[in-house]
Design an enzyme around this catalytic site. Structure first.
Site, short mmCIF file in Angstrom:
data_model
loop_
_atom_site.label_atom_id
_atom_site.label_comp_id
_atom_site.label_asym_id
_atom_site.label_seq_id
_atom_site.Cartn_x
_atom_site.Cartn_y
_atom_site.Cartn_z
N LYS A 44 0.84 -1.21 0.00
CA LYS A 44 0.00 0.00 0.00
C LYS A 44 0.88 1.26 0.00
O LYS A 44 2.05 1.21 0.39
CB LYS A 44 -0.92 -0.01 1.23
CG LYS A 44 -0.18 0.02 2.56
CD LYS A 44 -1.10 -0.27 3.74
CE LYS A 44 -0.32 -0.24 5.05
NZ LYS A 44 -1.10 -0.78 6.17
N ARG A 142 -10.64 -0.33 14.83
CA ARG A 142 -10.55 0.39 13.57
C ARG A 142 -11.52 -0.32 12.63
O ARG A 142 -12.72 -0.33 12.89
CB ARG A 142 -9.09 0.39 13.07
CG ARG A 142 -8.83 1.41 12.00
CD ARG A 142 -7.35 1.52 11.65
NE ARG A 142 -6.78 0.29 11.13
CZ ARG A 142 -5.55 0.18 10.62
NH1 ARG A 142 -4.75 1.22 10.59
NH2 ARG A 142 -5.12 -0.97 10.17
N TYR A 271 15.55 32.43 5.82
CA TYR A 271 14.35 33.14 6.28
C TYR A 271 14.41 33.33 7.79
O TYR A 271 14.74 32.40 8.53
CB TYR A 271 13.09 32.33 5.97
CG TYR A 271 12.75 32.24 4.51
CD1 TYR A 271 12.58 33.38 3.73
CD2 TYR A 271 12.58 31.00 3.92
CE1 TYR A 271 12.25 33.28 2.40
CE2 TYR A 271 12.23 30.88 2.58
CZ TYR A 271 12.07 32.03 1.82
OH TYR A 271 11.74 31.93 0.51
#
Ligand SMILES: *Cc1c(COP(=O)(O)O)cnc(C)c1O
Length: 400
Positions: A44, A142, A271
Protein backbone atom coordinates in the site's frame (compact mmCIF):
# COMPACT_ATOMS: atom_id res chain seq x y z
CA UNK A 1 5.78 20.56 -26.30
CA UNK A 2 6.67 16.92 -26.11
CA UNK A 3 9.50 15.55 -24.05
CA UNK A 4 10.69 12.17 -23.00
CA UNK A 5 10.90 11.77 -19.24
CA UNK A 6 13.48 9.03 -19.54
CA UNK A 7 16.00 11.25 -21.34
CA UNK A 8 15.77 14.68 -19.81
CA UNK A 9 18.32 15.44 -17.10
CA UNK A 10 17.16 14.15 -13.72
CA UNK A 11 16.75 16.48 -10.76
CA UNK A 12 19.84 16.63 -8.54
CA UNK A 13 17.72 15.31 -5.65
CA UNK A 14 16.12 11.87 -5.52
CA UNK A 15 15.13 8.82 -3.51
CA UNK A 16 17.23 5.78 -4.27
CA UNK A 17 15.61 2.36 -3.93
CA UNK A 18 18.05 -0.52 -3.65
CA UNK A 19 16.07 -3.35 -5.23
CA UNK A 20 18.90 -5.78 -4.59
CA UNK A 21 18.55 -5.19 -0.86
CA UNK A 22 14.79 -5.52 -1.13
CA UNK A 23 15.21 -8.93 -2.76
CA UNK A 24 17.72 -10.01 -0.13
CA UNK A 25 15.44 -8.83 2.70
CA UNK A 26 12.57 -10.82 1.22
CA UNK A 27 14.79 -13.89 0.97
CA UNK A 28 15.81 -13.52 4.63
CA UNK A 29 12.19 -13.06 5.69
CA UNK A 30 11.04 -16.03 3.61
CA UNK A 31 13.83 -18.16 5.12
CA UNK A 32 12.85 -17.10 8.65
CA UNK A 33 9.20 -17.97 8.10
CA UNK A 34 8.05 -21.59 8.41
CA UNK A 35 7.53 -22.97 4.88
CA UNK A 36 3.81 -23.60 5.43
CA UNK A 37 3.13 -19.98 6.40
CA UNK A 38 2.33 -17.84 3.38
CA UNK A 39 3.59 -14.30 2.90
CA UNK A 40 1.33 -11.38 2.05
CA UNK A 41 3.51 -8.45 1.01
CA UNK A 42 1.88 -5.15 1.97
CA UNK A 43 2.53 -2.71 -0.89
CA UNK A 44 0.00 0.00 0.00
CA UNK A 45 0.94 3.67 -0.37
CA UNK A 46 3.44 3.01 -3.19
CA UNK A 47 4.96 0.22 -1.13
CA UNK A 48 5.66 2.63 1.71
CA UNK A 49 7.17 5.08 -0.79
CA UNK A 50 9.45 2.51 -2.48
CA UNK A 51 7.40 2.11 -5.69
CA UNK A 52 4.52 -0.38 -5.67
CA UNK A 53 5.11 -2.02 -9.03
CA UNK A 54 8.81 -2.80 -8.57
CA UNK A 55 8.23 -4.01 -5.02
CA UNK A 56 5.21 -6.10 -6.01
CA UNK A 57 7.12 -7.85 -8.78
CA UNK A 58 10.14 -8.62 -6.62
CA UNK A 59 7.99 -9.75 -3.68
CA UNK A 60 6.12 -12.18 -5.95
CA UNK A 61 9.39 -13.49 -7.41
CA UNK A 62 10.64 -14.06 -3.87
CA UNK A 63 7.66 -16.11 -2.83
CA UNK A 64 4.89 -13.75 -1.69
CA UNK A 65 1.46 -15.32 -2.31
CA UNK A 66 -0.68 -12.22 -1.84
CA UNK A 67 -0.23 -8.47 -2.11
CA UNK A 68 -1.98 -6.10 0.30
CA UNK A 69 -3.25 -2.67 -0.78
CA UNK A 70 -5.35 0.08 0.65
CA UNK A 71 -7.19 1.76 -2.22
CA UNK A 72 -8.96 0.59 -5.36
CA UNK A 73 -6.64 2.72 -7.46
CA UNK A 74 -3.53 1.13 -5.97
CA UNK A 75 -4.85 -2.30 -6.88
CA UNK A 76 -5.95 -1.29 -10.37
CA UNK A 77 -2.49 0.10 -11.17
CA UNK A 78 -1.00 -3.32 -10.43
CA UNK A 79 -3.66 -5.15 -12.45
CA UNK A 80 -3.12 -2.76 -15.37
CA UNK A 81 0.61 -3.54 -15.22
CA UNK A 82 -0.18 -7.22 -15.63
CA UNK A 83 0.12 -8.45 -12.03
CA UNK A 84 -2.21 -11.45 -11.77
CA UNK A 85 -1.44 -12.47 -8.16
CA UNK A 86 -4.18 -12.28 -5.51
CA UNK A 87 -4.60 -8.68 -4.33
CA UNK A 88 -6.22 -8.11 -0.96
CA UNK A 89 -7.82 -4.72 -0.37
CA UNK A 90 -7.41 -3.90 3.32
CA UNK A 91 -9.90 -1.53 4.92
CA UNK A 92 -13.48 -0.79 3.94
CA UNK A 93 -14.95 -0.57 0.43
CA UNK A 94 -17.66 1.77 -0.82
CA UNK A 95 -20.47 -0.04 -2.55
CA UNK A 96 -19.63 1.62 -5.90
CA UNK A 97 -16.20 -0.05 -5.81
CA UNK A 98 -17.49 -3.59 -5.50
CA UNK A 99 -18.30 -4.24 -9.18
CA UNK A 100 -14.73 -3.20 -10.01
CA UNK A 101 -13.40 -5.58 -7.42
CA UNK A 102 -15.41 -8.45 -8.89
CA UNK A 103 -14.49 -7.54 -12.45
CA UNK A 104 -10.75 -7.36 -11.77
CA UNK A 105 -10.49 -10.15 -9.18
CA UNK A 106 -9.59 -7.86 -6.29
CA UNK A 107 -10.21 -9.61 -2.99
CA UNK A 108 -12.23 -7.55 -0.55
CA UNK A 109 -12.10 -7.48 3.25
CA UNK A 110 -15.66 -7.44 4.53
CA UNK A 111 -16.68 -6.00 7.89
CA UNK A 112 -20.42 -5.59 7.77
CA UNK A 113 -23.67 -6.84 6.31
CA UNK A 114 -24.16 -4.14 3.66
CA UNK A 115 -20.88 -4.87 1.90
CA UNK A 116 -21.42 -8.62 2.08
CA UNK A 117 -24.85 -8.38 0.44
CA UNK A 118 -23.73 -5.87 -2.23
CA UNK A 119 -20.64 -7.90 -3.06
CA UNK A 120 -22.71 -11.08 -3.31
CA UNK A 121 -25.06 -9.34 -5.74
CA UNK A 122 -22.19 -7.94 -7.82
CA UNK A 123 -20.57 -11.39 -8.00
CA UNK A 124 -23.84 -13.15 -8.86
CA UNK A 125 -24.56 -10.61 -11.60
CA UNK A 126 -21.28 -11.60 -13.25
CA UNK A 127 -21.76 -15.29 -12.68
CA UNK A 128 -18.73 -15.45 -10.38
CA UNK A 129 -18.00 -16.90 -6.98
CA UNK A 130 -15.58 -14.49 -5.33
CA UNK A 131 -13.31 -15.04 -2.33
CA UNK A 132 -13.65 -12.68 0.64
CA UNK A 133 -11.68 -12.17 3.83
CA UNK A 134 -13.62 -11.25 6.92
CA UNK A 135 -11.95 -8.65 9.10
CA UNK A 136 -12.53 -9.13 12.80
CA UNK A 137 -11.84 -6.30 15.21
CA UNK A 138 -10.40 -7.84 18.35
CA UNK A 139 -9.39 -4.66 20.17
CA UNK A 140 -7.85 -2.26 17.65
CA UNK A 141 -11.25 -0.55 17.16
CA UNK A 142 -10.55 0.39 13.57
CA UNK A 143 -11.94 -1.70 10.71
CA UNK A 144 -13.69 -4.99 11.36
CA UNK A 145 -16.72 -6.58 12.92
CA UNK A 146 -16.42 -6.87 16.71
CA UNK A 147 -15.18 -10.29 17.81
CA UNK A 148 -18.21 -10.80 20.04
CA UNK A 149 -20.62 -9.94 17.22
CA UNK A 150 -18.94 -11.70 14.32
CA UNK A 151 -20.99 -14.85 14.16
CA UNK A 152 -24.05 -13.57 12.25
CA UNK A 153 -21.79 -11.94 9.65
CA UNK A 154 -19.83 -15.18 9.18
CA UNK A 155 -23.09 -17.09 8.79
CA UNK A 156 -24.31 -14.59 6.23
CA UNK A 157 -21.09 -14.90 4.20
CA UNK A 158 -21.33 -18.70 4.27
CA UNK A 159 -24.95 -18.55 3.12
CA UNK A 160 -24.18 -16.39 0.08
CA UNK A 161 -23.62 -18.76 -2.84
CA UNK A 162 -21.62 -16.21 -4.85
CA UNK A 163 -19.11 -15.68 -2.01
CA UNK A 164 -16.38 -17.93 -0.69
CA UNK A 165 -15.10 -17.28 2.83
CA UNK A 166 -11.43 -17.60 1.96
CA UNK A 167 -9.84 -15.69 4.82
CA UNK A 168 -10.34 -14.43 8.35
CA UNK A 169 -8.08 -11.76 9.76
CA UNK A 170 -7.46 -9.38 12.59
CA UNK A 171 -4.90 -6.65 13.21
CA UNK A 172 -2.80 -6.11 16.33
CA UNK A 173 -2.91 -2.77 18.13
CA UNK A 174 0.48 -3.50 19.68
CA UNK A 175 2.71 -6.29 18.42
CA UNK A 176 6.17 -4.74 18.51
CA UNK A 177 6.48 -3.65 22.15
CA UNK A 178 8.03 -5.74 24.91
CA UNK A 179 4.65 -6.27 26.57
CA UNK A 180 2.57 -8.68 24.48
CA UNK A 181 -0.41 -8.90 26.86
CA UNK A 182 -2.86 -7.10 24.60
CA UNK A 183 -1.72 -9.02 21.51
CA UNK A 184 -2.37 -12.26 23.39
CA UNK A 185 -5.84 -11.06 24.36
CA UNK A 186 -6.55 -10.15 20.72
CA UNK A 187 -5.34 -13.58 19.58
CA UNK A 188 -7.61 -15.29 22.14
CA UNK A 189 -10.61 -13.27 20.94
CA UNK A 190 -9.83 -14.19 17.34
CA UNK A 191 -9.51 -17.87 18.26
CA UNK A 192 -12.88 -17.76 20.00
CA UNK A 193 -14.48 -16.59 16.74
CA UNK A 194 -12.63 -19.30 14.78
CA UNK A 195 -13.83 -21.98 17.21
CA UNK A 196 -17.40 -20.84 16.71
CA UNK A 197 -16.91 -21.01 12.96
CA UNK A 198 -15.44 -24.53 13.14
CA UNK A 199 -18.38 -25.70 15.27
CA UNK A 200 -20.75 -24.55 12.57
CA UNK A 201 -18.81 -26.70 10.10
CA UNK A 202 -17.34 -23.83 8.07
CA UNK A 203 -13.68 -23.54 7.20
CA UNK A 204 -11.43 -20.71 6.09
CA UNK A 205 -8.32 -21.32 4.06
CA UNK A 206 -6.30 -18.41 5.41
CA UNK A 207 -6.29 -17.14 8.97
CA UNK A 208 -3.97 -14.15 9.23
CA UNK A 209 -3.22 -11.90 12.18
CA UNK A 210 0.37 -10.74 12.02
CA UNK A 211 1.95 -7.56 10.70
CA UNK A 212 5.76 -7.24 10.79
CA UNK A 213 5.83 -7.02 14.59
CA UNK A 214 3.61 -10.08 14.96
CA UNK A 215 5.64 -12.00 12.41
CA UNK A 216 8.81 -11.31 14.39
CA UNK A 217 7.55 -11.78 17.93
CA UNK A 218 4.30 -13.79 17.94
CA UNK A 219 5.07 -17.09 16.19
CA UNK A 220 2.01 -18.68 17.80
CA UNK A 221 -0.12 -16.21 15.80
CA UNK A 222 1.47 -16.90 12.39
CA UNK A 223 -1.34 -19.28 11.37
CA UNK A 224 -1.65 -19.58 7.58
CA UNK A 225 -0.21 -16.25 6.46
CA UNK A 226 1.54 -13.11 7.73
CA UNK A 227 1.12 -9.58 6.34
CA UNK A 228 4.54 -7.98 6.16
CA UNK A 229 5.08 -4.34 5.23
CA UNK A 230 7.84 -2.28 6.80
CA UNK A 231 10.19 -5.20 7.50
CA UNK A 232 10.61 -5.87 3.75
CA UNK A 233 12.14 -2.42 3.50
CA UNK A 234 14.76 -3.26 6.10
CA UNK A 235 13.16 -1.27 8.90
CA UNK A 236 12.26 -2.94 12.19
CA UNK A 237 8.88 -1.79 13.48
CA UNK A 238 10.34 -0.96 16.90
CA UNK A 239 13.47 -1.14 19.00
CA UNK A 240 12.02 -4.00 21.03
CA UNK A 241 11.18 -6.67 18.47
CA UNK A 242 13.33 -9.62 17.46
CA UNK A 243 16.05 -8.90 14.87
CA UNK A 244 16.69 -10.81 11.67
CA UNK A 245 20.39 -10.49 10.90
CA UNK A 246 21.26 -9.08 7.49
CA UNK A 247 18.17 -6.98 6.79
CA UNK A 248 19.19 -3.62 5.34
CA UNK A 249 17.27 -0.40 4.64
CA UNK A 250 16.15 -0.21 1.01
CA UNK A 251 15.54 3.55 0.73
CA UNK A 252 18.07 6.36 0.66
CA UNK A 253 17.51 10.05 -0.08
CA UNK A 254 20.22 12.01 -1.86
CA UNK A 255 20.88 15.47 -3.30
CA UNK A 256 23.81 17.20 -4.97
CA UNK A 257 25.36 20.49 -3.82
CA UNK A 258 23.75 23.24 -5.93
CA UNK A 259 25.48 26.31 -4.43
CA UNK A 260 28.35 27.10 -2.08
CA UNK A 261 28.57 30.31 -0.02
CA UNK A 262 31.01 31.83 2.45
CA UNK A 263 29.85 33.49 5.65
CA UNK A 264 31.80 36.02 7.64
CA UNK A 265 31.42 36.03 11.40
CA UNK A 266 27.98 37.40 12.46
CA UNK A 267 26.42 36.89 8.99
CA UNK A 268 23.09 35.11 8.91
CA UNK A 269 21.38 32.30 7.02
CA UNK A 270 17.89 31.97 5.54
CA UNK A 271 14.35 33.14 6.28
CA UNK A 272 14.05 34.82 9.66
CA UNK A 273 17.87 34.92 9.81
CA UNK A 274 17.59 31.69 11.79
CA UNK A 275 21.33 31.07 12.08
CA UNK A 276 24.14 33.51 12.82
CA UNK A 277 27.72 32.47 12.06
CA UNK A 278 29.90 32.64 15.19
CA UNK A 279 33.00 32.66 12.95
CA UNK A 280 33.69 32.38 9.20
CA UNK A 281 31.86 29.42 7.70
CA UNK A 282 31.61 27.62 4.37
CA UNK A 283 28.10 26.45 3.60
CA UNK A 284 26.41 24.39 0.87
CA UNK A 285 22.89 24.55 -0.49
CA UNK A 286 21.17 21.22 -1.23
CA UNK A 287 18.20 21.48 -3.64
CA UNK A 288 15.72 19.52 -1.51
CA UNK A 289 13.24 20.96 0.97
CA UNK A 290 9.98 20.46 2.80
CA UNK A 291 8.23 20.55 -0.58
CA UNK A 292 9.94 17.20 -1.20
CA UNK A 293 8.96 15.81 2.18
CA UNK A 294 12.06 16.72 4.17
CA UNK A 295 11.08 17.67 7.76
CA UNK A 296 10.70 21.44 8.25
CA UNK A 297 13.32 21.80 10.97
CA UNK A 298 15.56 24.68 12.07
CA UNK A 299 19.23 24.23 13.00
CA UNK A 300 18.66 20.50 13.54
CA UNK A 301 19.71 17.36 11.73
CA UNK A 302 22.48 16.89 9.18
CA UNK A 303 23.45 15.63 5.76
CA UNK A 304 26.40 13.36 4.92
CA UNK A 305 29.09 14.62 2.56
CA UNK A 306 32.36 12.82 1.90
CA UNK A 307 31.40 10.44 4.69
CA UNK A 308 31.16 13.27 7.25
CA UNK A 309 28.24 14.89 9.03
CA UNK A 310 27.34 18.38 7.80
CA UNK A 311 24.89 20.06 10.23
CA UNK A 312 21.81 21.83 8.87
CA UNK A 313 21.87 25.61 9.33
CA UNK A 314 18.78 27.81 9.56
CA UNK A 315 15.34 26.64 8.54
CA UNK A 316 14.55 24.13 5.80
CA UNK A 317 12.76 25.91 2.93
CA UNK A 318 10.35 24.55 0.32
CA UNK A 319 13.02 23.73 -2.26
CA UNK A 320 16.33 23.74 -0.44
CA UNK A 321 18.25 23.41 2.77
CA UNK A 322 21.66 24.62 3.88
CA UNK A 323 24.45 22.66 5.53
CA UNK A 324 27.73 23.62 7.15
CA UNK A 325 30.72 22.28 5.18
CA UNK A 326 33.43 24.26 6.98
CA UNK A 327 35.01 20.99 8.15
CA UNK A 328 34.64 19.31 4.74
CA UNK A 329 36.95 21.50 2.60
CA UNK A 330 36.99 18.98 -0.25
CA UNK A 331 33.22 19.44 -0.83
CA UNK A 332 32.52 20.93 -4.27
CA UNK A 333 29.58 21.85 -6.50
CA UNK A 334 27.41 18.82 -7.45
CA UNK A 335 28.97 16.49 -4.90
CA UNK A 336 26.50 13.88 -3.66
CA UNK A 337 25.02 14.34 -0.20
CA UNK A 338 22.99 11.75 1.70
CA UNK A 339 19.96 12.89 3.72
CA UNK A 340 18.72 9.38 4.52
CA UNK A 341 20.97 6.37 4.37
CA UNK A 342 24.65 5.55 4.56
CA UNK A 343 27.75 7.23 3.23
CA UNK A 344 31.14 5.83 4.21
CA UNK A 345 30.96 4.90 7.87
CA UNK A 346 28.21 7.38 8.71
CA UNK A 347 24.48 6.77 8.54
CA UNK A 348 21.30 8.81 8.90
CA UNK A 349 18.53 6.38 9.75
CA UNK A 350 14.82 6.61 9.20
CA UNK A 351 14.52 6.78 12.99
CA UNK A 352 16.78 9.88 13.05
CA UNK A 353 14.45 11.62 10.58
CA UNK A 354 11.39 10.37 12.48
CA UNK A 355 12.74 12.12 15.59
CA UNK A 356 13.14 15.38 13.64
CA UNK A 357 9.53 15.04 12.46
CA UNK A 358 8.21 14.01 15.88
CA UNK A 359 6.76 11.02 14.09
CA UNK A 360 7.40 7.37 13.22
CA UNK A 361 9.50 5.54 10.64
CA UNK A 362 6.40 4.65 8.57
CA UNK A 363 5.61 8.34 8.17
CA UNK A 364 9.16 9.19 7.07
CA UNK A 365 9.18 6.47 4.37
CA UNK A 366 5.82 7.48 2.92
CA UNK A 367 6.15 11.26 3.10
CA UNK A 368 8.55 11.88 0.19
CA UNK A 369 6.64 13.79 -2.47
CA UNK A 370 6.09 12.84 -6.07
CA UNK A 371 8.30 15.58 -7.49
CA UNK A 372 11.28 13.86 -5.91
CA UNK A 373 12.19 11.26 -8.56
CA UNK A 374 12.49 7.65 -7.44
CA UNK A 375 15.46 5.80 -8.80
CA UNK A 376 15.68 2.00 -8.60
CA UNK A 377 19.22 0.60 -8.38
CA UNK A 378 20.64 -2.94 -8.34
CA UNK A 379 17.74 -4.21 -10.34
CA UNK A 380 19.48 -7.53 -11.03
CA UNK A 381 17.20 -10.22 -12.38
CA UNK A 382 16.34 -13.25 -10.34
CA UNK A 383 18.72 -16.10 -11.33
CA UNK A 384 17.44 -18.09 -14.31
CA UNK A 385 17.23 -21.46 -12.51
CA UNK A 386 14.41 -20.26 -10.28
CA UNK A 387 10.75 -20.50 -11.10
CA UNK A 388 10.02 -17.06 -12.61
CA UNK A 389 11.20 -15.96 -16.05
CA UNK A 390 13.32 -12.86 -16.45
CA UNK A 391 11.00 -11.15 -18.96
CA UNK A 392 9.05 -9.59 -16.10
CA UNK A 393 12.16 -7.99 -14.70
CA UNK A 394 13.15 -6.53 -18.05
CA UNK A 395 9.69 -5.09 -18.31
CA UNK A 396 10.03 -3.58 -14.83
CA UNK A 397 13.30 -1.97 -15.84
CA UNK A 398 11.58 -0.28 -18.76
CA UNK A 399 8.51 0.69 -16.77
CA UNK A 400 10.31 2.94 -14.30
C1 LIG B 1 -0.30 -1.78 6.86
C2 LIG B 1 -0.82 -3.07 7.36
C3 LIG B 1 0.04 -4.15 7.63
C4 LIG B 1 1.55 -4.06 7.53
O1 LIG B 1 2.09 -3.55 8.73
P1 LIG B 1 3.68 -3.49 8.97
O2 LIG B 1 3.83 -3.07 10.37
O3 LIG B 1 4.20 -2.49 8.00
O4 LIG B 1 4.21 -4.85 8.69
C5 LIG B 1 -0.54 -5.35 7.97
N1 LIG B 1 -1.88 -5.49 8.08
C6 LIG B 1 -2.74 -4.47 7.85
C7 LIG B 1 -4.19 -4.67 8.02
C8 LIG B 1 -2.24 -3.22 7.50
O5 LIG B 1 -3.09 -2.20 7.30
Amino acid sequence: MDFNFTTFPPRPAWTEIDLGRLRRNLQLIRRDLPAIVKLLAVVKDEAYGHGALDVARIALEEGASFLGLSTLEEAMVLREAGITAPLLLLGQRQEAELPWCVEHDLTVCVNEVGTVRALARAAAARGKRVPVHVKIHTGMSRFGVRWDQARPLLELICSERSLLLEGAMTHFAQSDEADKTFAHLQTARFDEVMRGLAESGARVRYQHLCNSGGFLDLPQAHRDMVRVGILMFGIFPSGFCRRIAGLEPVMSVKARIAAIQRLEASEVVGYGMGYTAPAPRRIAVLPIGYGDGFPRVRNQGCALLHGQRAPLLGGVTMDSLIVDITDIPQAQMWDEAVLLGRQGHEEITVHDLAKLKHSVSYDVLTSWRLRLPRQGVNRAAKPAHTHTGSEQIEEAAIAK
